[in-house]
Design a protein around this motif. Sequence first.
Motif, PDB file in Angstrom:
ATOM      1  N   ASP B  98       0.562  -0.834   0.220  1.00  0.00           N
ATOM      2  CA  ASP B  98       0.254  -0.111   0.080  1.00  0.00           C
ATOM      3  C   ASP B  98       0.632   1.683  -0.211  1.00  0.00           C
ATOM      4  O   ASP B  98       1.055   1.688   0.873  1.00  0.00           O
ATOM      5  CB  ASP B  98      -0.692  -0.096   0.953  1.00  0.00           C
ATOM      6  N   VAL B  99       1.433   1.632  -1.138  1.00  0.00           N
ATOM      7  CA  VAL B  99       2.243   2.833  -1.562  1.00  0.00           C
ATOM      8  C   VAL B  99       1.322   3.927  -1.530  1.00  0.00           C
ATOM      9  O   VAL B  99       0.600   4.286  -2.173  1.00  0.00           O
ATOM     10  CB  VAL B  99       3.607   2.544  -2.576  1.00  0.00           C
ATOM     11  N   ARG B 100       2.176   4.943  -0.430  1.00  0.00           N
ATOM     12  CA  ARG B 100       1.253   5.813  -0.440  1.00  0.00           C
ATOM     13  C   ARG B 100       2.129   7.258  -0.777  1.00  0.00           C
ATOM     14  O   ARG B 100       1.616   8.188  -1.591  1.00  0.00           O
ATOM     15  CB  ARG B 100       0.572   6.290   0.977  1.00  0.00           C
ATOM     16  N   LYS B 101       3.101   7.388  -0.941  1.00  0.00           N
ATOM     17  CA  LYS B 101       4.317   8.038  -0.844  1.00  0.00           C
ATOM     18  C   LYS B 101       5.368   7.272  -2.008  1.00  0.00           C
ATOM     19  O   LYS B 101       5.764   6.192  -2.187  1.00  0.00           O
ATOM     20  CB  LYS B 101       4.842   8.843  -0.690  1.00  0.00           C
ATOM     21  N   GLY B 102       5.769   8.443  -2.985  1.00  0.00           N
ATOM     22  CA  GLY B 102       7.135   7.604  -3.433  1.00  0.00           C
ATOM     23  C   GLY B 102       7.000   7.297  -4.981  1.00  0.00           C
ATOM     24  O   GLY B 102       8.360   7.111  -5.815  1.00  0.00           O
ATOM     25  N   LYS B 103       6.292   7.532  -5.508  1.00  0.00           N
ATOM     26  CA  LYS B 103       5.701   7.172  -6.899  1.00  0.00           C
ATOM     27  C   LYS B 103       6.001   9.161  -7.847  1.00  0.00           C
ATOM     28  O   LYS B 103       5.895   9.190  -8.687  1.00  0.00           O
ATOM     29  CB  LYS B 103       4.490   6.542  -7.798  1.00  0.00           C
ATOM     30  N   GLU B 104       6.215   9.719  -7.507  1.00  0.00           N
ATOM     31  CA  GLU B 104       5.782  11.354  -7.991  1.00  0.00           C
ATOM     32  C   GLU B 104       7.255  11.444  -8.582  1.00  0.00           C
ATOM     33  O   GLU B 104       8.617  11.577  -8.210  1.00  0.00           O
ATOM     34  CB  GLU B 104       6.474  12.048  -6.343  1.00  0.00           C
ATOM     35  N   LEU B 105       6.549  12.373  -9.582  1.00  0.00           N
ATOM     36  CA  LEU B 105       7.457  12.713 -10.793  1.00  0.00           C
ATOM     37  C   LEU B 105       6.870  14.319 -10.532  1.00  0.00           C
ATOM     38  O   LEU B 105       5.884  14.154 -11.873  1.00  0.00           O
ATOM     39  CB  LEU B 105       7.116  11.837 -11.472  1.00  0.00           C
ATOM     40  N   GLU B 106       6.766  15.134 -10.249  1.00  0.00           N
ATOM     41  CA  GLU B 106       6.045  16.549  -9.913  1.00  0.00           C
ATOM     42  C   GLU B 106       6.791  17.695  -9.668  1.00  0.00           C
ATOM     43  O   GLU B 106       7.967  18.206  -9.046  1.00  0.00           O
ATOM     44  CB  GLU B 106       5.578  16.789  -8.822  1.00  0.00           C
ATOM     45  N   VAL B 107       6.716  18.364 -10.953  1.00  0.00           N
ATOM     46  CA  VAL B 107       6.747  19.778 -10.691  1.00  0.00           C
ATOM     47  C   VAL B 107       6.572  20.605  -9.507  1.00  0.00           C
ATOM     48  O   VAL B 107       4.974  21.104  -9.871  1.00  0.00           O
ATOM     49  CB  VAL B 107       7.347  20.520 -12.429  1.00  0.00           C
ATOM     50  N   PHE B 108       7.140  20.910  -8.690  1.00  0.00           N
ATOM     51  CA  PHE B 108       5.755  21.427  -7.457  1.00  0.00           C
ATOM     52  C   PHE B 108       6.204  22.876  -7.159  1.00  0.00           C
ATOM     53  O   PHE B 108       5.685  23.727  -6.982  1.00  0.00           O
ATOM     54  CB  PHE B 108       6.120  20.531  -6.467  1.00  0.00           C
ATOM     55  N   ALA B 109       7.238  23.779  -7.531  1.00  0.00           N
ATOM     56  CA  ALA B 109       7.140  25.023  -7.307  1.00  0.00           C
ATOM     57  C   ALA B 109       8.232  25.240  -7.735  1.00  0.00           C
ATOM     58  O   ALA B 109       8.999  25.024  -9.395  1.00  0.00           O
ATOM     59  CB  ALA B 109       7.943  25.044  -6.471  1.00  0.00           C
ATOM     60  N   LEU B 110       7.766  26.571  -9.100  1.00  0.00           N
ATOM     61  CA  LEU B 110       9.669  27.516  -9.441  1.00  0.00           C
ATOM     62  C   LEU B 110      10.170  28.698  -8.852  1.00  0.00           C
ATOM     63  O   LEU B 110       9.551  29.443  -8.362  1.00  0.00           O
ATOM     64  CB  LEU B 110       8.428  28.381 -10.891  1.00  0.00           C
ATOM     65  N   GLU B 111      11.006  28.721  -9.022  1.00  0.00           N
ATOM     66  CA  GLU B 111      11.715  29.834  -8.407  1.00  0.00           C
ATOM     67  C   GLU B 111      11.505  31.178 -10.046  1.00  0.00           C
ATOM     68  O   GLU B 111      12.235  31.044 -10.438  1.00  0.00           O
ATOM     69  CB  GLU B 111      13.373  29.513  -8.502  1.00  0.00           C
ATOM     70  N   VAL B 112      11.277  32.186  -9.447  1.00  0.00           N
ATOM     71  CA  VAL B 112      10.746  33.062 -10.246  1.00  0.00           C
ATOM     72  C   VAL B 112      11.245  34.708  -9.831  1.00  0.00           C
ATOM     73  O   VAL B 112      11.689  34.962  -8.402  1.00  0.00           O
ATOM     74  CB  VAL B 112       9.319  33.191 -10.797  1.00  0.00           C
ATOM     75  N   GLN B 113      11.731  35.459 -10.649  1.00  0.00           N
ATOM     76  CA  GLN B 113      11.869  37.159 -10.905  1.00  0.00           C
ATOM     77  C   GLN B 113      10.373  37.844 -11.387  1.00  0.00           C
ATOM     78  O   GLN B 113      10.704  37.420 -12.692  1.00  0.00           O
ATOM     79  CB  GLN B 113      13.289  36.339 -11.342  1.00  0.00           C
ATOM     80  N   GLU B 114      10.252  38.547 -11.183  1.00  0.00           N
ATOM     81  CA  GLU B 114       9.164  39.333 -11.324  1.00  0.00           C
ATOM     82  C   GLU B 114       9.136  39.805 -12.179  1.00  0.00           C
ATOM     83  O   GLU B 114      10.808  41.052 -12.091  1.00  0.00           O
ATOM     84  CB  GLU B 114       8.264  39.580 -10.485  1.00  0.00           C
TER      85      GLU B 114
END
Lengths: 227, 114
Positions: B98-114
């Motif tokens: 019962d896998v709850r985490k560990g399959k992620e392949l996710e862009v979760f944030a960007l470092e940005v300059q306005e």
Amino acid sequence: MSEPRLVEVRRNVLKQNDLIARALREQFRAAGVFVVSLVSSPGSGKTMFLEKTLTQLQPRYRVAALVGDLATENDAVRLARSKAPVKQITTGTLCHLEAAMVQTALEGWNLHDMDFLFIENVGNLVCPSSYDLGENLRLVLMSVTEGEDKPLKYPTIFNSADVAVVTKNDLAGAVEFDWEAARASIQAVRPGMKIFRLSGKTGQGMEEYLEFLSEQLAEQRRTALTS
Amino acid sequence: MHELSIAMSIVDAALEEASRRGVQVTGVHLRLGALSGVVKDALLFSYEVACQDTPLEGTTLIVEDVPVVVFCPQCNDQRTLESVQSFTCPECGTPTIDVRKGKELEVFALEVQE
């Protein structure tokens, strides 16, 4: 210039593939076709195993197959001997199948004319694990000549599969295959996984596995009726 | 190796999010599960290649490794696996898939300059 700041976006990188796979799974369910994908390393006996599967299921079921390969159409030619409809997906340099390739390859085929559809992935134990193809069941194959610890070397693909098939069992004695060690390594990376031990060449063990597929198809249709 | 095509998808996703927000990206944060089937080193190398001749050229890919977290029915709790070669609860030894985490392949944030 202002300091960089962090913006949360949360984008699944394989979202496009997952969406197509989900749509395919729904189409398969609606058409009542049970879809089995096969993954393994190159040379594990996948094509022989699939050829025997198609041939032996045919008297009772309508079967078809898609075969992924990097460059040749040899596998499709071999599988065509079973008289089942077979289509080759030549991936070029791509080391795995993606859902969109399955979708394209299925154009012109009527899913309602099938009971089983088999999708043979490119021989590779790494890359195919990341891509959902919309299949109902993923089989991972390993031959007795590959070594008992294969599942420990490629845990991700074994964990992503539903059933393990140990092939070339007719050679088990010659290579002193340690069945218990192989079983233990499969169970370590995927506890409770169903394992079939067979030989496509001699046909030994095929019956039990084919019976299992029949049950899976029946089960899927029962569920489709009640849902 | 499929890391190059994954890297290109990461670049596409980041560019799309950046243009939607009208920002300039300086870094991409990725969550990478131990069961994602993606090799981190190959991905980091591929990212540089995938960024060439795009507005992301010269940006950094920051990878956060996500270990496999399973649910142990015996402990009735989530547990982090010590190794992907053994799907058993590290506390009590009960096998679990019962896998709850560990399959992620996710862009979760960007470092940005306005």
